[in-house]
Design a protein around this motif. Structure first.
Motif, PDB file in Angstrom:
ATOM      1  N   SER A 308      49.074  84.375  51.706  1.00 30.38           N
ATOM      2  CA  SER A 308      48.348  84.650  50.598  1.00 30.38           C
ATOM      3  C   SER A 308      46.676  84.413  50.754  1.00 30.38           C
ATOM      4  O   SER A 308      45.922  85.215  49.998  1.00 30.38           O
ATOM      5  CB  SER A 308      48.731  83.587  49.298  1.00 30.38           C
ATOM      6  OG  SER A 308      49.948  83.253  49.384  1.00 30.38           O
ATOM      7  N   ARG A 309      46.325  83.332  51.389  1.00 27.29           N
ATOM      8  CA  ARG A 309      44.888  83.581  51.724  1.00 27.29           C
ATOM      9  C   ARG A 309      44.409  84.658  52.207  1.00 27.29           C
ATOM     10  O   ARG A 309      43.331  85.193  51.835  1.00 27.29           O
ATOM     11  CB  ARG A 309      44.690  82.315  52.627  1.00 27.29           C
ATOM     12  CG  ARG A 309      44.793  80.707  51.561  1.00 27.29           C
ATOM     13  CD  ARG A 309      44.335  79.591  52.594  1.00 27.29           C
ATOM     14  NE  ARG A 309      44.624  78.413  51.895  1.00 27.29           N
ATOM     15  CZ  ARG A 309      45.823  77.673  52.034  1.00 27.29           C
ATOM     16  NH1 ARG A 309      46.755  77.850  52.956  1.00 27.29           N
ATOM     17  NH2 ARG A 309      45.881  76.747  51.151  1.00 27.29           N
ATOM     18  N   VAL A 310      45.037  85.010  53.291  1.00 29.10           N
ATOM     19  CA  VAL A 310      44.524  86.191  53.761  1.00 29.10           C
ATOM     20  C   VAL A 310      44.563  87.273  53.136  1.00 29.10           C
ATOM     21  O   VAL A 310      43.608  88.263  53.197  1.00 29.10           O
ATOM     22  CB  VAL A 310      45.549  86.620  55.268  1.00 29.10           C
ATOM     23  CG1 VAL A 310      45.132  87.765  56.100  1.00 29.10           C
ATOM     24  CG2 VAL A 310      45.050  85.449  56.162  1.00 29.10           C
ATOM     25  N   THR A 311      45.535  87.596  52.240  1.00 28.84           N
ATOM     26  CA  THR A 311      45.558  88.857  51.402  1.00 28.84           C
ATOM     27  C   THR A 311      44.361  88.741  50.435  1.00 28.84           C
ATOM     28  O   THR A 311      43.957  89.952  50.325  1.00 28.84           O
ATOM     29  CB  THR A 311      46.968  88.491  50.585  1.00 28.84           C
ATOM     30  OG1 THR A 311      47.909  88.502  51.148  1.00 28.84           O
ATOM     31  CG2 THR A 311      47.114  89.972  49.577  1.00 28.84           C
ATOM     32  N   ILE A 312      43.988  87.748  49.859  1.00 36.36           N
ATOM     33  CA  ILE A 312      42.546  87.509  49.120  1.00 36.36           C
ATOM     34  C   ILE A 312      41.382  87.721  49.896  1.00 36.36           C
ATOM     35  O   ILE A 312      40.665  88.589  49.304  1.00 36.36           O
ATOM     36  CB  ILE A 312      42.372  86.164  48.307  1.00 36.36           C
ATOM     37  CG1 ILE A 312      43.730  85.868  47.439  1.00 36.36           C
ATOM     38  CG2 ILE A 312      41.326  85.959  47.654  1.00 36.36           C
ATOM     39  CD1 ILE A 312      43.931  84.435  46.907  1.00 36.36           C
ATOM     40  N   GLN A 313      41.383  87.493  50.998  1.00 34.18           N
ATOM     41  CA  GLN A 313      40.431  87.870  51.858  1.00 34.18           C
ATOM     42  C   GLN A 313      40.081  89.141  52.262  1.00 34.18           C
ATOM     43  O   GLN A 313      39.208  89.966  52.326  1.00 34.18           O
ATOM     44  CB  GLN A 313      40.274  86.726  53.077  1.00 34.18           C
ATOM     45  CG  GLN A 313      40.266  85.311  52.852  1.00 34.18           C
ATOM     46  CD  GLN A 313      40.603  84.385  53.940  1.00 34.18           C
ATOM     47  OE1 GLN A 313      41.061  84.828  54.926  1.00 34.18           O
ATOM     48  NE2 GLN A 313      40.739  82.988  53.539  1.00 34.18           N
ATOM     49  N   THR A 314      41.391  89.796  52.580  1.00 36.34           N
ATOM     50  CA  THR A 314      41.279  91.328  52.894  1.00 36.34           C
ATOM     51  C   THR A 314      40.741  92.086  51.560  1.00 36.34           C
ATOM     52  O   THR A 314      40.190  92.922  51.671  1.00 36.34           O
ATOM     53  CB  THR A 314      42.973  91.481  53.084  1.00 36.34           C
ATOM     54  OG1 THR A 314      43.441  90.716  54.142  1.00 36.34           O
ATOM     55  CG2 THR A 314      43.115  92.930  53.464  1.00 36.34           C
ATOM     56  N   LEU A 315      41.508  91.555  50.340  1.00 33.98           N
ATOM     57  CA  LEU A 315      40.917  92.338  49.135  1.00 33.98           C
ATOM     58  C   LEU A 315      39.517  92.229  49.017  1.00 33.98           C
ATOM     59  O   LEU A 315      38.654  93.396  48.689  1.00 33.98           O
ATOM     60  CB  LEU A 315      41.515  91.701  48.213  1.00 33.98           C
ATOM     61  CG  LEU A 315      41.774  92.539  46.862  1.00 33.98           C
ATOM     62  CD1 LEU A 315      42.344  94.011  47.160  1.00 33.98           C
ATOM     63  CD2 LEU A 315      42.742  92.017  45.985  1.00 33.98           C
ATOM     64  N   ALA A 316      38.785  90.946  49.254  1.00 35.97           N
ATOM     65  CA  ALA A 316      37.461  90.812  49.179  1.00 35.97           C
ATOM     66  C   ALA A 316      36.617  91.706  50.148  1.00 35.97           C
ATOM     67  O   ALA A 316      35.642  92.235  49.623  1.00 35.97           O
ATOM     68  CB  ALA A 316      37.231  89.371  49.319  1.00 35.97           C
ATOM     69  N   ALA A 317      37.097  91.887  51.207  1.00 36.26           N
ATOM     70  CA  ALA A 317      36.486  92.769  52.104  1.00 36.26           C
ATOM     71  C   ALA A 317      36.476  94.022  51.698  1.00 36.26           C
ATOM     72  O   ALA A 317      35.441  94.968  51.970  1.00 36.26           O
ATOM     73  CB  ALA A 317      37.130  92.469  53.759  1.00 36.26           C
ATOM     74  N   VAL A 318      37.662  94.594  51.332  1.00 36.89           N
ATOM     75  CA  VAL A 318      37.927  96.088  50.894  1.00 36.89           C
ATOM     76  C   VAL A 318      36.900  96.327  49.718  1.00 36.89           C
ATOM     77  O   VAL A 318      36.433  97.404  49.552  1.00 36.89           O
ATOM     78  CB  VAL A 318      39.349  96.402  50.620  1.00 36.89           C
ATOM     79  CG1 VAL A 318      39.257  97.845  50.126  1.00 36.89           C
ATOM     80  CG2 VAL A 318      40.005  96.264  52.149  1.00 36.89           C
TER      81      VAL A 318
END
Length: 515
Positions: A308-318
């Motif tokens: 879940s953390r990595v998903t939020i971080q991926t979205l922030a980068a995109v």
């Protein structure tokens, strides 16, 4: 702007770009707050990378072929500690570290094995290497030549950012001034011979991993960038040429909106900084960056929460407009990622790319009262820090005085104190804990790798011309002392089977070591 039509699942058309009435600031134009391309991901998605490298070149090569088969379109190479600090695998100081945090590369033979079955003209390769970056680049160039590749078409990046090593990470070899000289040698050589290669990835990632805030991450990274640009200008290089080959590497943490705003602010600041330093070509003012999700945010407790953390971080980068992205495996607080964890991490990027709708329009958070205010406030606080560094005489002086290290340490202490007193909640760590038996499979590296690498080195040394090796190393020594560009001599040396450790030692003899 593109002509293709995209729709939400309800059939509502998504425009390529949304603007306020009369808005002048457009993506793809100075100061690039809204992105470096007019159509961003509608034209081309970010490069999906997976950072991998462990054990021997043979084992890492198998992982690369696996990742390429799963949809990765850029390789990112992790090197072991001896390779990063200029020791061959048979050196006494390499014991216990060979192949542990990345792949062991001692010679041109290891690079051949690492990329066996992979045409270098067809992939973009990022190498996370700093003090010995010039040697790894030389191995890569020598292999490309052996493959018959057109060097003008070879693309990729070496991290090559030594300043953050002194400030936050520690894999330096030589003192700051000779290290800066090696970096400008790489800039100069690549501008003529390897025009599509990103000669540096100025890195905030490790600054953040060491405990900085988002503001400090971009302030210290851009201040380091400024120091590299000034060093290149002093060498007489053209900012409009080398400026286009500078890239950045940032961290993406859990605070979705702060992270997206941070990326927008960094682009705006770099454009202004490069303009002030004399750039006139807009492409030399563009901040292009790779992002990696935050390793230090991953927890050993309840490791599946990390997905879940990595998903939020991926979205922030995109949402922040990254050009390239690596997503961490959920098990990385425990070990190097297993194949399953690496696949889930890649699938996270693919789900954001193809299912979330986030890439369908340029800068989807633009115009948000919150995000625009955050972008401006992050920018102002970062400029304040850069002004302090400028007063000290720039990044090199600020690092020598310990200013940057002290600022990072203070933030890291504050963050940890907030976790311990409960004012900062980390799910599964200081709240919502469960009794758990750790059943997460971990990836183990065998200690026999050092023996395998040592045997390879013995074979290599028996199979080369000792006179030629001595001649190549002497040429490197002469150029180091005279100030001539080192790159041609290092490439010739690796082609004649000189090892990474031998080349590093030759320069230790001239430049000394930084303590």
């Amino acid at each position: 702007m593109d002509e293709k039509k995209l729709y939400t699942d309800s059939g509502i058309e998504v425009k390529p770009l949304y603007t306020a009435d009369g808005e002048q600031e457009l993506p793809g134009q100075f100061p690039f707050t809204r992105g470096v391309q007019p159509d961003m991901y509608r034209g081309k998605l970010w490069t999906m990378r997976q950072y991998a490298g462990f054990s021997t070149a043979e084992e890492s090569n198998k992982r690369y072929h696996y990742l390429l088969s799963q949809g990765v379109n850029g390789l990112s190479v992790a090197f072991d500690l001896p390779t990063q600090i200029g020791y061959d695998s048979d050196h006494a100081l390499a014991e216990g570290e060979v192949g542990k945090v990345g792949v062991a590369i001692d010679s041109i033979e290891d690079i051949k094995t690492l990329f066996n079955g992979i045409k270098l003209e067809d992939v973009s390769t990022s190498m996370t290497i700093n003090a010995t970056g010039f040697i790894l680049l030389s191995f890569y160039v020598a292999l490309a030549k052996q493959q018959g590749a057109d060097l003008k078409k070879i693309s990729g990046t070496i991290q090559n950012d030594i300043l953050k090593e002194y400030a936050a990470r520690g894999t330096y070899i030589y003192p700051p001034k000779p290290s800066m000289r090696i970096i400008t040698d790489i800039f100069e050589w690549c501008s003529h011979e390897l025009p599509k290669w990103n000669t540096i990835s100025i890195s905030g990632y490790h600054i953040r991993e060491a405990g900085s805030t988002a503001v400090q991450e971009i302030a210290f990274t851009l201040a380091n960038g400024k120091a590299y640009v000034k060093a290149a200008l002093e060498k007489g290089l053209d900012i409009n040429v080398f400026g286009k080959r500078l890239s950045f590497f940032f961290n993406s943490h859990n605070n979705l909106f702060e992270e997206a705003a941070k990326f927008r602010a960094a682009r705006r600041m770099w454009a202004q900084m490069m303009k002030e330093l004399g750039a006139t070509d807009p492409k030399a003012m563009m901040l292009r960056f790779h992002t990696q999700t935050g390793g230090s945010t991953l927890t050993a407790q309840q490791p599946l929460n990390n997905i879940s953390r990595v998903t939020i971080q991926t979205l922030a980068a995109v949402l922040g407009g990254t050009q390239s992205l690596h997503t961490n495996g959920y098990d990385e607080a425990l070990s190097l990622p297993t194949e399953e964890a690496a696949r889930i991490a890649l699938r996270t990027q693919q789900i954001v790319a193809f299912e979330s709708g986030a890439p369908d329009t340029v800068d989807p958070l633009a115009g948000s009262y919150y995000v625009e205010a955050l972008t401006s406030e992050i920018e102002q606080k970062a400029w304040d820090l850069i002004s302090k560094i400028d007063v000290m005489g720039g990044s090199v002086s600020a690092i020598e005085e310990g200013f940057i290290q002290d600022e990072i340490a203070r933030s890291a202490y504050e963050y940890q104190r907030n976790i311990e007193n409960g004012s900062k909640i980390i799910v599964g760590v200081n709240k919502f804990q469960v009794q758990e038996e750790n059943s997460t499979p971990v990836f183990k590296i065998d200690d026999s790798i050092r023996a395998i690498q040592t045997e390879k080195l013995h074979r290599l040394k028996n199979d080369r011309d000792p006179g030629k090796v001595d001649q190549c190393l002497q040429e490197i020594n002469d150029r180091a002392a005279s100030g001539e560009n080192l790159m041609p001599a290092v490439i010739t040396a690796v082609e004649n089977k000189c090892t990474l450790g031998e080349i590093s030692d030759e320069l230790r003899a001239v430049f000394g070591e930084y303590k």
